[in-house]
Design a protein around this motif. Structure first.
Motif, PDB file in Angstrom:
ATOM      1  N   ASP A 232       0.817  -1.214   0.000  1.00  0.00           N
ATOM      2  CA  ASP A 232       0.000   0.000   0.000  1.00  0.00           C
ATOM      3  C   ASP A 232       0.849   1.260   0.000  1.00  0.00           C
ATOM      4  OD1 ASP A 232      -2.296  -1.391  -0.036  1.00  0.00           O
ATOM      5  OD2 ASP A 232      -2.750  -1.194   2.103  1.00  0.00           O
ATOM      6  N   SER A 235       1.640   1.945  -3.414  1.00  0.00           N
ATOM      7  CA  SER A 235       0.409   2.179  -4.178  1.00  0.00           C
ATOM      8  C   SER A 235      -0.090   3.606  -3.995  1.00  0.00           C
ATOM      9  CB  SER A 235      -0.690   1.225  -3.719  1.00  0.00           C
ATOM     10  OG  SER A 235      -0.199  -0.076  -3.652  1.00  0.00           O
ATOM     11  N   LEU A 236       0.043   4.137  -2.786  1.00  0.00           N
ATOM     12  CA  LEU A 236      -0.448   5.491  -2.533  1.00  0.00           C
ATOM     13  C   LEU A 236       0.346   6.509  -3.351  1.00  0.00           C
ATOM     14  CD1 LEU A 236      -1.113   5.179   1.285  1.00  0.00           C
ATOM     15  CD2 LEU A 236      -2.823   5.453  -0.495  1.00  0.00           C
ATOM     16  N   VAL A 239      -1.049   6.245  -6.888  1.00  0.00           N
ATOM     17  CA  VAL A 239      -2.330   6.952  -7.011  1.00  0.00           C
ATOM     18  C   VAL A 239      -2.096   8.459  -7.142  1.00  0.00           C
ATOM     19  CG1 VAL A 239      -4.482   7.537  -5.807  1.00  0.00           C
ATOM     20  CG2 VAL A 239      -3.653   5.183  -5.809  1.00  0.00           C
ATOM     21  N   GLN A 240      -1.133   8.990  -6.386  1.00  0.00           N
ATOM     22  CA  GLN A 240      -0.822  10.428  -6.467  1.00  0.00           C
ATOM     23  C   GLN A 240      -0.360  10.795  -7.874  1.00  0.00           C
ATOM     24  OE1 GLN A 240      -2.391  11.868  -3.781  1.00  0.00           O
ATOM     25  NE2 GLN A 240      -1.071  13.501  -4.539  1.00  0.00           N
ATOM     26  N   LYS A 243      -3.233  10.790 -10.131  1.00  0.00           N
ATOM     27  CA  LYS A 243      -4.128  11.919  -9.836  1.00  0.00           C
ATOM     28  C   LYS A 243      -3.625  13.183 -10.532  1.00  0.00           C
ATOM     29  CE  LYS A 243      -6.355  12.499  -5.602  1.00  0.00           C
ATOM     30  NZ  LYS A 243      -6.209  12.692  -4.149  1.00  0.00           N
ATOM     31  N   GLU A 248      -6.596   8.945 -12.145  1.00  0.00           N
ATOM     32  CA  GLU A 248      -6.943   8.127 -10.979  1.00  0.00           C
ATOM     33  C   GLU A 248      -8.323   7.485 -11.190  1.00  0.00           C
ATOM     34  OE1 GLU A 248      -7.470  11.328 -10.979  1.00  0.00           O
ATOM     35  OE2 GLU A 248      -8.632  12.065  -9.268  1.00  0.00           O
ATOM     36  N   GLY A 249      -8.388   6.213 -10.838  1.00  0.00           N
ATOM     37  CA  GLY A 249      -9.633   5.484 -11.028  1.00  0.00           C
ATOM     38  C   GLY A 249      -9.720   4.861 -12.415  1.00  0.00           C
ATOM     39  N   VAL A 253      -5.074  -0.188  -9.497  1.00  0.00           N
ATOM     40  CA  VAL A 253      -3.889  -0.252  -8.638  1.00  0.00           C
ATOM     41  C   VAL A 253      -4.155  -1.248  -7.512  1.00  0.00           C
ATOM     42  CG1 VAL A 253      -2.306   1.058  -7.186  1.00  0.00           C
ATOM     43  CG2 VAL A 253      -3.440   2.208  -9.080  1.00  0.00           C
ATOM     44  N   ALA A 265      -9.021   4.601  -0.408  1.00  0.00           N
ATOM     45  CA  ALA A 265      -8.848   4.719  -1.863  1.00  0.00           C
ATOM     46  C   ALA A 265      -9.637   3.634  -2.588  1.00  0.00           C
ATOM     47  CB  ALA A 265      -7.371   4.632  -2.224  1.00  0.00           C
ATOM     48  N   THR A 270     -10.198   4.713  -6.417  1.00  0.00           N
ATOM     49  CA  THR A 270      -8.907   5.051  -7.017  1.00  0.00           C
ATOM     50  C   THR A 270      -7.908   3.894  -6.895  1.00  0.00           C
ATOM     51  OG1 THR A 270      -8.308   6.164  -4.973  1.00  0.00           O
ATOM     52  CG2 THR A 270      -9.097   7.550  -6.758  1.00  0.00           C
ATOM     53  N   MET A 271      -8.204   2.935  -6.019  1.00  0.00           N
ATOM     54  CA  MET A 271      -7.408   1.707  -5.980  1.00  0.00           C
ATOM     55  C   MET A 271      -8.348   0.529  -6.209  1.00  0.00           C
ATOM     56  SD  MET A 271      -4.543   2.044  -2.957  1.00  0.00           S
ATOM     57  CE  MET A 271      -4.125   0.297  -2.829  1.00  0.00           C
TER      58      MET A 271
END
Lengths: 351, 337
Positions: A232, A235-236, A239-240, A243, A248-249, A253, A265, A270-271
C-alpha cells in the motif's frame, strides 16, 4: 512470657511479609511485550491493538501490553528482549524479528530464561519452533496467496476482464514478503496469458519512490490498464502520480497491508484492492497463545507441527467487499473469541 | 621578435602558467554543462520516451525537491561544512503540513499558511543546528546528523503511527497546475534558485560565504563575523529543507516520516557533480542547478531504460566519486584525511 511475646511478634511479621509478597506477586500483571519494527508503522500498531484487545478480555490487572520498538535495528531488538527477560520472568513476548537471523538469538535468550514467545513474519529457513520448548509458534500470512489474489482481482477489473497491460512495482528486493508476493503474481500470470507486463521495477516499499517511478512510467507508456504494486505504501504514491494527470480510477492499482488510506482509496475507486493483513487477529491470538502457554492451559511440547507454524487469514478488500469490511472491521472492530485458539489458523505452513 | 628580448624568462613562464591555470579553471567550470549535454544526448538516443514533452514535464516535477535541497546545501558546502539534517527535518516539515491542512487525522484547516508554518519550523531548526555547530564547536556533520535523528523522532510522534492523508483540494490544484507548461512546484523551486542566486552574487553575505570557504582564518582576520555568517547559512539551509519537505508533502499528500528519506545523498551528489568542491570556496548555485539537472535526468533516464533501482543508486555513488575525483586539487602539498 517475654519469649512467647517476641515469638508471636516474629510470627506475625513473617506471616505479614509472606502474605504481602504473595499479594504483590498476584497483583503483578503479566507483561505481554510486543517487539516490533517501529511505532510509525500502521500495521504494527494494529498488531499492538490486537494484543491489547486480548488483554482487555482478561480480569483487570491480569496482564499489560508493553511495546518494544526496535527502529529496524537488529541489535536493539535482541538487547531489549535480553534485558526484559533478565529483569522479569513474569513476561511473554510477541516478536516480529527485524531480520530472520535475529530469530536464533531471541529463541536462545527466551529458552534460557524460560519465557514463552511467539514470532510473526520472519524466520530463517530450517529454524522452527519445533526444536524449542518456549517458542510457542510462528505465524505469518501466505504471501504467495496475497500476490495471487490481488493480481487476479486486478485482471478481472479490466475493461476486457483478463486482458490488459500492467506495470509491476515490487518492494524491497530479496525481502521474503516481496519474493512471495511476486511468486503469487507469476502464478496468476500463468493463468491469464492475455496480460502483458510493460515493465517491472522496485520502489523499495516507499511512497516517494513509488510516485517518482510511476511519473516516469507515465512518460513512457500511455496505454496502461493496471499497476500491480506489492504494498500500500507504494500504491499510494502511484495513485498520487495518476491523480496529477487525471488518470486516478482509470488505471487499476493493487496493494497489500490494509493501510487506512489505501482502504479509503479502494472505497473511492482510485485503488482496485488492498489485502488486509489483519494485525488485530494476529496480535490478539498471538497474545492469547502465549498467555495460554504461560498459564499452563496449553502444553507447548504436545502441540503438533500445524499448531507451531501456520498461516493466518487476511482479507481482500475490493470495491465489492469494501462495505462489508467497513462494517465488520472499522465501525465494529472485530471481537474474537480467544478461548478458541484454533480460530486464527488458516492452514499449516509448508515445512 | 625584438620585443621578446625584453621579457624575462620568469615573467614569460608566469604568464604561461597563468594562462594554463585560467584555461583549466574555465574547463572545470564548464565541464558540468558538458556532462549535462552529454547525458542529455545519450539518454535521448537510448532511453525510450526520454525525448518527449511529457517526460520533460516529469523531469521538471522530479527536479523540484532535489533542486531546493541543493540550493540550501550549496551554501553549507561552500563554507566547507555539511548539513545532513534533511532526512529528518524534511520529513518532519512534510508531516507537519499534512497535519495542518485538511486531513484525515484532525480538524485543522490552515490552508496555505500551513506551508509557511512548516517552512518556519525548518528555519528555526536550521538556526538551532547552526548555533550548536558554531557555539558548541561541534563538527557540522555530527550536529546535523543528530538533528536529523531527533526530527525523525518528532515526525513519527506527530502522527503516532498512522500518517495523515492530506485531503485539501488546494494540494491537488498545486500538483496538477502549471505556468507556461512548468508545474507550480517547479516554479516554486526555481524561485528558491533565483533567491539563492541573488544571495550569492548580489549580497555581501554571498561574498563572505565564499571568503570563509576559501580561507576561514583570513576572512576572520579581515573582520568578517564568521560565526554569524555560518549561522545564517544554516538558517538558509533549514529554510530550503523546510521548503523541500513541504513540496514532498504536497506531491505525495501523505505525511509519512519517509518523505525526507533519500533526499540528502542525491542533493550532495548534485552539488558535487555541479562542480562545487566539498572543501568549500569554489562553485555556486548555478553549478548546483546543473548538478541537480544531471542527477535528475540520469535517474529518470535509467528508469525509462528499465534499470533496477539498486543499480541506479550504485551508479549515483560511482558518479559522486568520479565528480569529486575530477574536482579536487591533488597537488603534492594537499593532505587528504
Amino acid at each position: 512470657m517475654k519469649k512467647i511475646k517476641s515469638w508471636s511478634l516474629i510470627f506475625a511479621l513473617v506471616t505479614m511479609a509472606v502474605c504481602g509478597a504473595a499479594m504483590a506477586f498476584a497483583a503483578e500483571p503479566v507483561t505481554i511485550a510486543v517487539s516490533i519494527r517501529s511505532m510509525s508503522s500502521e500495521y504494527h500498531m494494529q498488531y499492538v491493538a490486537g494484543a491489547q484487545a486480548f488483554v482487555d478480555t482478561l480480569p483487570e490487572g491480569a496482564a499489560k501490553v508493553q511495546i518494544l520498538p526496535c527502529e529496524a535495528d537488529d541489535n536493539k531488538q535482541i538487547n531489549d528482549i535480553k534485558t526484559l527477560v533478565a529483569s522479569n520472568s513474569n513476561v511473554v513476548i510477541l516478536v516480529d524479528p527485524n531480520n530472520a537471523p535475529n530469530v536464533t538469538s531471541i529463541a536462545e535468550a527466551c529458552e534460557e530464561a524460560g519465557v514463552y514467545w511467539v514470532s510473526f513474519w520472519n524466520t530463517p529457513e530450517g529454524i522452527t519452533p519445533l526444536s524449542y520448548k518456549y517458542w510457542v509458534h510462528h505465524q505469518t500470512l501466505d504471501g504467495e496467496a496475497q500476490g495471487y489474489d490481488i493480481a487476479v482481482s486486478l485482471f478481472k477489473s479490466f475493461k476486457t476482464p483478463g486482458k490488459g497491460k500492467i506495470l509491476v512495482m515490487e518492494g524491497m528486493m530479496a525481502n521474503t514478503a516481496n519474493e512471495e508476493r511476486v511468486k503469487g503474481l507469476k502464478r496468476a500470470l500463468a493463468e491469464y496469458p492475455d496480460i502483458e507486463i510493460l515493465d517491472d521495477q522496485s520502489a523499495n516499499w516507499d511512497t516517494n519512490e513509488g510516485l517518482a517511478l510511476m511519473e516516469t512510467w507515465l512518460a513512457k507508456y500511455d496505454d496502461i490498464d493496471g499497476v500491480w504494486s506489492a504494498s500500500d505504501g507504494m500504491s499510494l504514491g502511484v495513485v498520487q502520480a495518476l491523480k496529477a494527470v487525471g488518470l486516478e480510477g482509470k488505471v487499476g492499482v493493487t496493494g497489500v497491508d490494509g493501510f487506512k488510506d489505501a482502504i479509503d482509496a479502494v472505497g473511492a475507486g482510485t485503488m482496485t484492492n488492498s489485502y488486509v493483513n489483519n494485525g488485530w487477529l494476529q496480535g490478539g491470538y498471538a497474545a492469547a497463545w502465549a498467555y495460554a502457554a504461560y498459564t499452563g492451559k496449553i502444553k507447548v511440547d504436545e502441540l503438533d507441527a500445524g499448531h507451531r507454524m501456520f498461516f493466518t487469514e487476511g482479507y481482500l478488500v475490493t470495491k465489492d467487499t469494501y462495505p462489508d469490511y467497513i462494517k465488520n472491521f472499522v465501525d465494529n472492530p472485530p471481537v474474537y473469541d480467544y478461548s478458541n485458539l484454533d480460530f486464527c489458523i488458516k492452514g499449516p505452513m509448508p515445512q | 621578435m625584438e620585443k621578446k628580448q625584453y621579457t624575462s624568462p620568469i615573467a614569460e613562464e608566469f604568464a604561461y602558467e597563468m594562462r594554463r591555470q585560467t584555461r583549466k579553471a574555465k574547463i572545470i567550470n564548464y565541464a558540468p554543462v558538458g556532462v549535462l549535454a552529454f547525458f542529455f544526448a545519450l539518454l535521448s538516443a537510448i532511453a525510450p520516451g526520454f525525448l518527449s514533452l511529457y517526460n520533460f514535464r516529469t523531469i521538471l516535477n522530479q527536479l523540484s525537491v532535489p533542486l531546493v535541497m541543493t540550493m540550501g546545501l550549496t551554501f553549507v558546502i561552500l563554507l566547507g561544512c555539511t548539513d545532513l539534517s534533511g532526512e529528518g527535518l524534511g520529513g518532519f516539515c512534510g508531516c507537519l503540513v499534512t497535519l495542518l491542512v485538511i486531513n484525515t487525522k484532525n480538524a485543522n484547516d490552515f490552508g496555505a499558511p500551513a506551508f509557511l508554518i512548516a517552512i518556519c519550523c525548518g528555519l528555526a531548526v536550521g538556526l538551532f543546528s547552526g548555533f550548536i555547530h558554531v557555539k558548541g564547536k561541534i563538527p557540522s556533520f555530527m550536529v546535523t546528523y543528530a538533528i536529523s535523528s531527533i526530527m525523525s523522532g518528532f515526525a513519527v510522534m506527530s502522527y503516532r503511527g498512522q500518517p495523515a492523508m492530506a485531503k485539501d483540494p488546494l494540494l491537488t490544484k498545486i500538483t496538477s497546475g502549471s505556468v507556461l507548461g512548468i508545474p507550480y512546484l517547479t516554479v516554486a523551486s526555481l524561485l528558491v534558485f533565483v533567491a539563492a542566486f541573488f544571495l550569492q552574487n548580489y549580497t555581501r553575505f554571498g561574498a563572505y560565504v565564499m571568503a570563509i570557504g576559501d580561507n576561514e582564518a583570513v576572512a576572520r582576520n579581515t573582520g568578517v563575523n564568521v560565526d554569524r555568517i555560518k549561522m545564517k547559512v544554516f538558517i538558509w539551509a533549514g529554510f530550503c529543507i523546510g521548503v523541500s519537505g513541504v513540496i514532498s508533502a504536497i506531491r505525495v499528500a501523505r505525511g509519512d516520516v519517509g518523505l525526507g528519506k533519500d533526499t540528502v545523498f542525491p542533493a550532495i551528489t548534485a552539488v558535487v557533480v555541479g562542480g562545487t568542491t566539498l572543501t568549500g570556496g569554489k562553485g555556486g548555485v548555478v553549478n548546483s542547478l546543473v548538478g541537480a539537472l544531471i542527477v535528475t535526468i540520469i535517474n529518470n533516464g535509467l528508469i525509462l531504460m528499465g534499470v533496477n533501482m539498486y543499480i541506479r543508486s550504485a551508479l549515483q555513488g560511482v558518479i559522486i566519486i568520479i565528480a569529486v575525483a575530477l574536482s579536487v586539487n591533488r597537488g603534492k602539498k594537499v593532505i587528504v584525511k
